[in-house]
Design a protein around this motif. Sequence first.
Motif, PDB file in Angstrom:
ATOM      1  N   HIS A   5       5.461   3.942  -0.229  1.00  0.00           N
ATOM      2  CA  HIS A   5       5.898   5.082  -1.013  1.00  0.00           C
ATOM      3  C   HIS A   5       4.802   6.132  -0.948  1.00  0.00           C
ATOM      4  O   HIS A   5       3.647   5.837  -1.181  1.00  0.00           O
ATOM      5  CB  HIS A   5       6.140   4.639  -2.453  1.00  0.00           C
ATOM      6  CG  HIS A   5       6.731   5.704  -3.317  1.00  0.00           C
ATOM      7  ND1 HIS A   5       8.034   6.075  -3.216  1.00  0.00           N
ATOM      8  CD2 HIS A   5       6.197   6.464  -4.284  1.00  0.00           C
ATOM      9  CE1 HIS A   5       8.283   7.030  -4.101  1.00  0.00           C
ATOM     10  NE2 HIS A   5       7.167   7.272  -4.760  1.00  0.00           N
ATOM     11  N   THR A   7       2.838   8.722  -2.530  1.00  0.00           N
ATOM     12  CA  THR A   7       2.570   9.189  -3.887  1.00  0.00           C
ATOM     13  C   THR A   7       2.326  10.689  -3.943  1.00  0.00           C
ATOM     14  O   THR A   7       2.359  11.269  -5.021  1.00  0.00           O
ATOM     15  CB  THR A   7       1.357   8.454  -4.503  1.00  0.00           C
ATOM     16  OG1 THR A   7       0.225   8.642  -3.671  1.00  0.00           O
ATOM     17  CG2 THR A   7       1.654   6.986  -4.692  1.00  0.00           C
ATOM     18  N   LEU A  10       5.245  12.397  -5.618  1.00  0.00           N
ATOM     19  CA  LEU A  10       5.617  12.059  -6.981  1.00  0.00           C
ATOM     20  C   LEU A  10       5.547  13.306  -7.847  1.00  0.00           C
ATOM     21  O   LEU A  10       4.628  14.112  -7.709  1.00  0.00           O
ATOM     22  CB  LEU A  10       4.664  11.008  -7.567  1.00  0.00           C
ATOM     23  CG  LEU A  10       4.807   9.586  -7.072  1.00  0.00           C
ATOM     24  CD1 LEU A  10       3.718   8.716  -7.667  1.00  0.00           C
ATOM     25  CD2 LEU A  10       6.166   9.022  -7.408  1.00  0.00           C
ATOM     26  N   ASN A  64      -2.620   7.393  -9.637  1.00  0.00           N
ATOM     27  CA  ASN A  64      -1.396   7.422  -8.834  1.00  0.00           C
ATOM     28  C   ASN A  64      -1.048   6.034  -8.309  1.00  0.00           C
ATOM     29  O   ASN A  64       0.127   5.691  -8.194  1.00  0.00           O
ATOM     30  CB  ASN A  64      -1.516   8.424  -7.695  1.00  0.00           C
ATOM     31  CG  ASN A  64      -1.318   9.852  -8.181  1.00  0.00           C
ATOM     32  OD1 ASN A  64      -0.791  10.080  -9.270  1.00  0.00           O
ATOM     33  ND2 ASN A  64      -1.740  10.808  -7.384  1.00  0.00           N
ATOM     34  N   GLU A  68       2.429   4.272  -9.200  1.00  0.00           N
ATOM     35  CA  GLU A  68       3.345   3.755  -8.180  1.00  0.00           C
ATOM     36  C   GLU A  68       3.763   2.327  -8.513  1.00  0.00           C
ATOM     37  O   GLU A  68       4.939   1.971  -8.421  1.00  0.00           O
ATOM     38  CB  GLU A  68       2.678   3.815  -6.808  1.00  0.00           C
ATOM     39  CG  GLU A  68       3.588   3.390  -5.682  1.00  0.00           C
ATOM     40  CD  GLU A  68       2.970   3.555  -4.305  1.00  0.00           C
ATOM     41  OE1 GLU A  68       3.717   3.449  -3.326  1.00  0.00           O
ATOM     42  OE2 GLU A  68       1.743   3.783  -4.193  1.00  0.00           O
ATOM     43  N   SER A  71       6.159   2.368 -11.398  1.00  0.00           N
ATOM     44  CA  SER A  71       7.461   2.838 -10.931  1.00  0.00           C
ATOM     45  C   SER A  71       8.255   1.724 -10.268  1.00  0.00           C
ATOM     46  O   SER A  71       9.442   1.530 -10.573  1.00  0.00           O
ATOM     47  CB  SER A  71       7.260   4.001  -9.964  1.00  0.00           C
ATOM     48  OG  SER A  71       8.496   4.412  -9.435  1.00  0.00           O
ATOM     49  N   TYR A 121       7.210  -3.095  -3.398  1.00  0.00           N
ATOM     50  CA  TYR A 121       8.221  -2.330  -2.669  1.00  0.00           C
ATOM     51  C   TYR A 121       9.243  -3.252  -2.019  1.00  0.00           C
ATOM     52  O   TYR A 121      10.451  -3.021  -2.122  1.00  0.00           O
ATOM     53  CB  TYR A 121       7.556  -1.450  -1.603  1.00  0.00           C
ATOM     54  CG  TYR A 121       8.544  -0.911  -0.597  1.00  0.00           C
ATOM     55  CD1 TYR A 121       9.400   0.128  -0.933  1.00  0.00           C
ATOM     56  CD2 TYR A 121       8.629  -1.459   0.677  1.00  0.00           C
ATOM     57  CE1 TYR A 121      10.327   0.608  -0.012  1.00  0.00           C
ATOM     58  CE2 TYR A 121       9.548  -0.975   1.596  1.00  0.00           C
ATOM     59  CZ  TYR A 121      10.397   0.052   1.248  1.00  0.00           C
ATOM     60  OH  TYR A 121      11.310   0.513   2.165  1.00  0.00           O
TER      61      TYR A 121
END
Length: 135
Positions: A5, A7, A10, A64, A68, A71, A121
């Motif tokens: 992902h 970041t 974001l 961050n 992540e 999230s 992930y």
Amino acid sequence: MQPAHDTRNLPALDDQARHAALRAVLKLLDLWQCTEKEKTALLGVGRSTLHKYQSRPESARVSNDLLERLSYLLNIHQVLRTLFGNRENVYGFVRMPNHNAYFNGTSPMEAMSTGRVASLYEVFRHLDSLRGGQW
């Protein structure tokens, strides 16, 4: 391998939103009955930092990387809430052995507890694919 992902894309979140996400995940980890070792691996922090987060989440510096992780964990929870209508599976599924290709008999918790963001992930990706019947 490309990052799980990016970041950099974001949305900017203020400290209040970051701390709310941390508090929600800490509660979720308790509902998942995570050990201290699992919590530190999932959050990517040491024991003393975990203890600080648990006692005073509003004082945490939510980087961050941590954002992540939060999230992915919240998204995994949302997928489980979508898939299951009963509390036992919503909170217990992460501990159940899974025989699909990625898990090969391990539980989602075992897969997530490697400490790698990429593991979060992959678990999210595989659970999310269940929503569309792709598994």
